[in-house]
Design a protein around this motif. Structure first.
Motif, mmCIF file in Angstrom:
data_model
loop_
_atom_site.group_PDB
_atom_site.id
_atom_site.type_symbol
_atom_site.label_atom_id
_atom_site.label_comp_id
_atom_site.label_asym_id
_atom_site.label_seq_id
_atom_site.Cartn_x
_atom_site.Cartn_y
_atom_site.Cartn_z
ATOM 1 N N LEU A 10 0.833 -1.206 0.000
ATOM 2 C CA LEU A 10 0.000 0.000 0.000
ATOM 3 C C LEU A 10 0.868 1.256 0.000
ATOM 4 O O LEU A 10 0.530 2.265 -0.628
ATOM 5 C CB LEU A 10 -0.936 -0.001 1.210
ATOM 6 N N GLU A 11 1.985 1.186 0.699
ATOM 7 C CA GLU A 11 2.911 2.321 0.713
ATOM 8 C C GLU A 11 3.465 2.545 -0.699
ATOM 9 O O GLU A 11 3.517 3.670 -1.193
ATOM 10 C CB GLU A 11 4.047 2.008 1.695
ATOM 11 N N ARG A 12 3.830 1.444 -1.348
ATOM 12 C CA ARG A 12 4.386 1.512 -2.703
ATOM 13 C C ARG A 12 3.349 2.016 -3.713
ATOM 14 O O ARG A 12 3.656 2.803 -4.599
ATOM 15 C CB ARG A 12 4.873 0.113 -3.112
ATOM 16 N N ASP A 13 2.100 1.559 -3.529
ATOM 17 C CA ASP A 13 1.064 1.833 -4.528
ATOM 18 C C ASP A 13 0.204 3.049 -4.184
ATOM 19 O O ASP A 13 -0.874 3.223 -4.772
ATOM 20 C CB ASP A 13 0.159 0.598 -4.692
ATOM 21 N N ALA A 14 0.654 3.882 -3.250
ATOM 22 C CA ALA A 14 -0.173 5.020 -2.808
ATOM 23 C C ALA A 14 -0.674 5.890 -3.973
ATOM 24 O O ALA A 14 -1.857 6.231 -4.016
ATOM 25 C CB ALA A 14 0.586 5.855 -1.789
ATOM 26 N N PRO A 15 0.176 6.242 -4.934
ATOM 27 C CA PRO A 15 -0.335 7.090 -6.027
ATOM 28 C C PRO A 15 -1.483 6.425 -6.772
ATOM 29 O O PRO A 15 -2.367 7.111 -7.274
ATOM 30 C CB PRO A 15 0.886 7.254 -6.939
ATOM 31 N N LEU A 16 -1.465 5.097 -6.824
ATOM 32 C CA LEU A 16 -2.513 4.381 -7.556
ATOM 33 C C LEU A 16 -3.816 4.357 -6.769
ATOM 34 O O LEU A 16 -4.873 4.746 -7.272
ATOM 35 C CB LEU A 16 -2.051 2.946 -7.845
ATOM 36 N N TRP A 17 -3.750 3.906 -5.501
ATOM 37 C CA TRP A 17 -5.010 3.737 -4.762
ATOM 38 C C TRP A 17 -5.633 5.053 -4.322
ATOM 39 O O TRP A 17 -6.833 5.110 -4.062
ATOM 40 C CB TRP A 17 -4.881 2.742 -3.605
ATOM 41 N N MET A 18 -4.837 6.105 -4.266
ATOM 42 C CA MET A 18 -5.427 7.392 -3.859
ATOM 43 C C MET A 18 -6.397 7.919 -4.920
ATOM 44 O O MET A 18 -7.259 8.728 -4.630
ATOM 45 C CB MET A 18 -4.324 8.411 -3.596
ATOM 46 N N THR A 19 -6.211 7.459 -6.150
ATOM 47 C CA THR A 19 -7.091 7.931 -7.226
ATOM 48 C C THR A 19 -8.162 6.892 -7.584
ATOM 49 O O THR A 19 -8.960 7.127 -8.479
ATOM 50 C CB THR A 19 -6.263 8.259 -8.481
ATOM 51 N N THR A 20 -8.143 5.757 -6.898
ATOM 52 C CA THR A 20 -9.134 4.712 -7.186
ATOM 53 C C THR A 20 -10.378 4.947 -6.331
ATOM 54 O O THR A 20 -10.270 5.159 -5.128
ATOM 55 C CB THR A 20 -8.551 3.316 -6.859
ATOM 56 N N THR A 21 -11.536 4.903 -6.965
ATOM 57 C CA THR A 21 -12.776 5.051 -6.190
ATOM 58 C C THR A 21 -13.667 3.838 -6.435
ATOM 59 O O THR A 21 -13.689 3.279 -7.531
ATOM 60 C CB THR A 21 -13.552 6.320 -6.596
ATOM 61 N N GLY A 22 -14.408 3.458 -5.406
ATOM 62 C CA GLY A 22 -15.346 2.343 -5.514
ATOM 63 C C GLY A 22 -14.637 1.030 -5.784
ATOM 64 O O GLY A 22 -13.415 0.923 -5.605
ATOM 65 N N SER A 23 -15.396 0.035 -6.202
ATOM 66 C CA SER A 23 -14.814 -1.273 -6.514
ATOM 67 C C SER A 23 -15.712 -1.994 -7.504
ATOM 68 O O SER A 23 -16.888 -1.672 -7.622
ATOM 69 C CB SER A 23 -14.663 -2.110 -5.246
ATOM 70 N N GLU A 24 -15.128 -2.959 -8.191
ATOM 71 C CA GLU A 24 -15.930 -3.741 -9.131
ATOM 72 C C GLU A 24 -15.585 -5.220 -8.984
ATOM 73 O O GLU A 24 -14.468 -5.564 -8.583
ATOM 74 C CB GLU A 24 -15.682 -3.263 -10.561
ATOM 75 N N PRO A 25 -16.540 -6.079 -9.310
ATOM 76 C CA PRO A 25 -16.274 -7.513 -9.137
ATOM 77 C C PRO A 25 -15.275 -8.021 -10.166
ATOM 78 O O PRO A 25 -15.096 -7.391 -11.216
ATOM 79 C CB PRO A 25 -17.651 -8.155 -9.347
ATOM 80 N N VAL A 26 -14.633 -9.137 -9.855
ATOM 81 C CA VAL A 26 -13.744 -9.767 -10.842
ATOM 82 C C VAL A 26 -14.483 -10.968 -11.433
ATOM 83 O O VAL A 26 -15.350 -11.550 -10.771
ATOM 84 C CB VAL A 26 -12.404 -10.223 -10.202
ATOM 85 N N PRO A 27 -14.160 -11.347 -12.666
ATOM 86 C CA PRO A 27 -14.829 -12.499 -13.270
ATOM 87 C C PRO A 27 -14.634 -13.759 -12.424
ATOM 88 O O PRO A 27 -13.576 -13.938 -11.821
ATOM 89 C CB PRO A 27 -14.126 -12.647 -14.618
ATOM 90 N N GLY A 28 -15.667 -14.586 -12.405
ATOM 91 C CA GLY A 28 -15.595 -15.804 -11.593
ATOM 92 C C GLY A 28 -15.820 -17.043 -12.428
ATOM 93 O O GLY A 28 -16.553 -17.020 -13.418
ATOM 94 N N PHE A 29 -15.175 -18.115 -12.040
ATOM 95 C CA PHE A 29 -15.350 -19.412 -12.699
ATOM 96 C C PHE A 29 -15.700 -20.458 -11.641
ATOM 97 O O PHE A 29 -15.480 -20.250 -10.445
ATOM 98 C CB PHE A 29 -14.069 -19.818 -13.426
ATOM 99 N N GLY A 30 -16.200 -21.572 -12.131
ATOM 100 C CA GLY A 30 -16.522 -22.676 -11.218
ATOM 101 C C GLY A 30 -17.986 -22.660 -10.845
ATOM 102 O O GLY A 30 -18.650 -21.609 -10.891
ATOM 103 N N PHE A 31 -18.493 -23.834 -10.497
ATOM 104 C CA PHE A 31 -19.903 -23.998 -10.167
ATOM 105 C C PHE A 31 -20.052 -23.933 -8.647
ATOM 106 O O PHE A 31 -19.556 -24.808 -7.931
ATOM 107 C CB PHE A 31 -20.388 -25.347 -10.704
ATOM 108 N N GLU A 32 -20.729 -22.876 -8.172
ATOM 109 C CA GLU A 32 -20.823 -22.704 -6.711
ATOM 110 C C GLU A 32 -21.883 -23.615 -6.125
ATOM 111 O O GLU A 32 -22.960 -23.767 -6.698
ATOM 112 C CB GLU A 32 -21.119 -21.244 -6.381
ATOM 113 N N TYR A 33 -21.579 -24.200 -5.002
ATOM 114 C CA TYR A 33 -22.519 -25.094 -4.325
ATOM 115 C C TYR A 33 -22.277 -25.005 -2.820
ATOM 116 O O TYR A 33 -21.212 -24.563 -2.372
ATOM 117 C CB TYR A 33 -22.335 -26.536 -4.799
#
Lengths: 237, 445
Positions: free
Chosen positions: B286-309
């Motif tokens: 997080l210290e290394r990536d501060a410039p990146l995450w400071m400009t990131t807002t919200g979140s989005e899901p990542v694609p998923g695989f596999g059959f959930e049960y």
């Protein structure tokens, strides 16, 4: 009758007169020393405060923080801001100069010899001070590490353990500093040996003999805690 | 085409072009063996240390998966061992799949080459993975996966679910998604998932799952970093792999693997050590990536695989009273230390928790997120040595864990996900709290 009485106290009055005479001649010197000391100490305090204010105006603490000087001091357990530390150094330098100046009022020769001795002694003094600063940093770091370890392993008497370890570290570094200064070597080493040996012996006796019941209870409690933890099947990761 | 592939969002950025083969961490005999093998399509890495009891099952499951799903591909199984003394390496060498008909495989699949080696470097999972990465790059493997050696629930399907998205769908990194007991994975649920989601903007549910799929080029990217002497060499490797893949712009997805059941608890696994290594690696990222995450807002899901049960999970027992006692004692003993970096309001709120009855103990979500954000900021400021800062989180984490156990007592699996989602949303909404405290932006209040 009157003549007899005066004759009797005359041997007493003569020395008293000489004393008053000498006192009268020394008094201005003492007064001068007092004035110099008072003025010097006041100046030291004033310079300390001025230096701190000036450095704060110049945002010295922030600059020190950016250059990580402040962090290094903090990590070493020196919680005062760098400006305060600089102020204190200035104050103590002025105090030493004041003492030398006060001494010079009494005797120039004495002052010269004291200054010469001080100059030749300065490197040792600086090294001893450095050893003490390192000792302080080591004892603070070690104390924190032990406290965290003891708390996280649920060891009882964490603070007492920390104090004992810090004391031993302090005595060790004090012995090193005194050894460097060239005096009190034996005393410091003997104190260290007594403290270490005594602590081990006292702990062994207290735990094994006087505190037999306590030892048993403590061990049982520790085992109970471990067994309790084993019963927790939670996976943290 | 596997579902969800069309929703991946980023094209991979050119990864760090750095020669990784000028030096090696491999032993001479391993290098000679790799030279003989030449190249491979697939590589499966199994790190181990004294896992004689369980590793045979893992090896059989992997070989079964390779035989069933990739019978025509050249594959190499790498056992990167930490110097086991219980015959783990011999078991790996000797274990065979047996008749393939039992897993409904017809014909004769290609034999799987085995490379059994003792890794070099700091003892830990990260060092074991480094060896796997180097072998993958030397063999020019297209798709790779790593699985723990103490798994009891691994099946041949895991091989398809971890390698498939890389081979068939063009993803570079596959995170696992397990069905876990609501009290398990508390470091993930209370620290890692909320932080990764809020900071990197991707909803990777189990960023430190332990079993991953990745491409050969991502392995090469990993080898370009010089991080193998700290937390990353140990438990910190999982979070480092995930965040490095995210920051590098590599397409990331997650695969549902079902239940994750380990061998009985490792008595040597110390909670504080795990917490320090995981948080140390994450905070450093997080210290290394501060410039990146400071400009990131919200979140989005990542694609998923596999059959959930739904999965019947083994019961988990927790002594809440002991957790609360550890929180209270730790908070009391370490008060001086907390005073150096926790905000006065946070300390006041934590103090207010003292004296609660264990069964009713509750640490509110907002208080917890303030604690976590203040730790991240304190780590970045460097005002306290990491060896002192990170272990001091243990009592507070145990308090939050006790609170969660009380809160989730009556939760079903969807309730758990809903509660964690709410927590993560608060982390996202309160991100400004961390930014305000970030070194160089504003003085800590």
């Amino acid at each position: 009758m009157m003549m007899v009485t005066l004759a009797a106290i005359d041997p007493l009055l003569a020395p008293l007169g000489r004393f008053l005479e000498r006192a009268a001649s020394v008094f201005p010197v003492l007064l001068a020393i007092l004035v110099v000391l008072t003025a010097g100490l006041a100046l030291a305090w004033l310079l300390d405060r001025t230096m701190v204010r000036l450095l704060r105006l110049l945002r010295f603490d922030r600059v020190a923080q950016r250059s990580q000087i402040s962090d290094a001091l903090h990590r070493a357990g020196l919680v005062h801001p760098p400006s305060t530390l600089v102020g204190q150094v200035v104050r103590w330098v002025v105090v030493v100069v004041t003492l030398v100046a006060a001494l010079s009022i009494l005797s120039t020769e004495a002052t010269d010899s004291v200054v010469a001795a001080m100059v030749s002694y300065l490197p040792r003094l600086a090294a001893a001070l450095l050893i003490l600063v390192v000792g302080y940093a080591v004892s603070t770091f070690l104390g924190r590490s032990i406290l965290l370890w003891a708390v996280n392993t649920r060891l009882r008497g964490a603070r007492t353990l920390v104090r004992v370890v810090q004391l031993l570290v302090w005595v060790f570094f004090l012995a090193l500093a005194l050894d460097n200064l060239g005096f009190g070597r034996t005393v410091a080493l003997v104190v260290l040996a007594i403290l270490l040996g005594g602590a081990v012996l006292a702990a062994a006796l207290a735990y094994g003999l006087a505190g037999k019941e306590l030892a048993r209870e403590s061990l049982e409690q520790m085992l109970r805690d471990v067994r309790d933890e084993d019963r927790d099947t939670m996976s943290h990761l | 085409m596997l579902p969800g592939a069309s929703t991946r969002r980023r094209a991979p950025s050119p990864h760090r072009a750095r020669s990784v083969m000028t030096s090696t961490v491999l032993r001479d005999e391993t290098l000679r063996q790799i030279e003989q093998i030449g190249r491979a399509d697939l590589l499966v890495g199994i790190p181990s240390y004294n896992n004689a009891r369980t590793i045979a099952h893992v090896v059989r499951a992997v070989k079964g998966g390779l035989a069933k799903y990739y019978p025509d591909r050249t594959a190499v199984l790498v056992n990167s061992d930490g110097g086991s003394v219980d015959g783990t390496r011999d078991i790996v060498q000797q274990t065979s799949l047996g008749p393939v008909r039992t897993i409904l495989v017809s014909g004769s699949p290609r034999p799987v080459e085995k490379v059994v080696t003792t890794y070099q470097g700091i003892p830990g999972k990260g060092s074991a993975f480094r060896t796997v990465f180097e072998i993958a790059v030397r063999l020019d493997a297209k798709a790779c996966m790593v699985v723990d050696s103490d798994l009891r629930s691994i099946t041949p399907e895991w091989v398809h679910l971890l390698l498939g998205p890389v081979l068939e769908e063009g993803f570079d990194y596959v995170c696992p998604l397990y069905a876990r007991h609501k009290y398990d994975g508390t470091i993930t649920n209370s620290i890692v998932y909320p932080l990764v989601r809020a900071m990197y903007g991707r909803r990777i549910r189990q960023p430190i799952g332990g079993d991953f799929g990745f491409s050969g080029r991502l392995a090469s990217h990993y080898l370009g970093f010089d991080v193998w002497d700290g937390a990353v060499a140990r438990f910190g490797i999982d979070i480092w792999m995930t965040t490095t893949a995210l920051v590098g712009g590599f397409p990331v997805c997650q695969s549902y693997l079902g239940a994750k059941i380990h061998d009985a608890k490792d008595p040597g696994a110390d909670l504080t050590a795990m917490l320090v290594q995981v948080t140390g690696a994450l905070f450093r990222q997080l210290e290394r990536d501060a410039p990146l995450w400071m400009t990131t807002t919200g979140s989005e899901p990542v694609p998923g695989f596999g059959f959930e049960y739904e999965v019947g999970l083994e019961p988990v027992s927790v002594n809440v009273a002991r957790l609360v006692a550890q929180f209270e004692r730790g908070f009391h003993e370490l008060g001086g230390l907390y005073g150096q970096f926790l905000a006065p309001a946070t300390r006041r709120d934590l103090t207010a928790l003292l004296g609660q009855e264990a069964g009713a103990f509750s640490m509110p979500a907002d208080l917890w997120l303030h604690v976590v954000y203040e730790y991240v900021a304190a780590y970045a400021s460097g005002r306290l040595h990491p060896d002192h800062l990170l272990p001091s989180l243990t009592p507070l984490y145990l308090g939050r864990t006790a609170s969660w156990v009380n809160e989730a007592a009556g939760y079903t699996a969807p309730d758990v996900e809903s509660a964690l989602n709410t927590l993560c949303q608060r982390f996202e909404e309160e991100k400004g709290y961390l930014i305000d405290r970030w070194p160089g932006r504003k003085e800590t209040s």
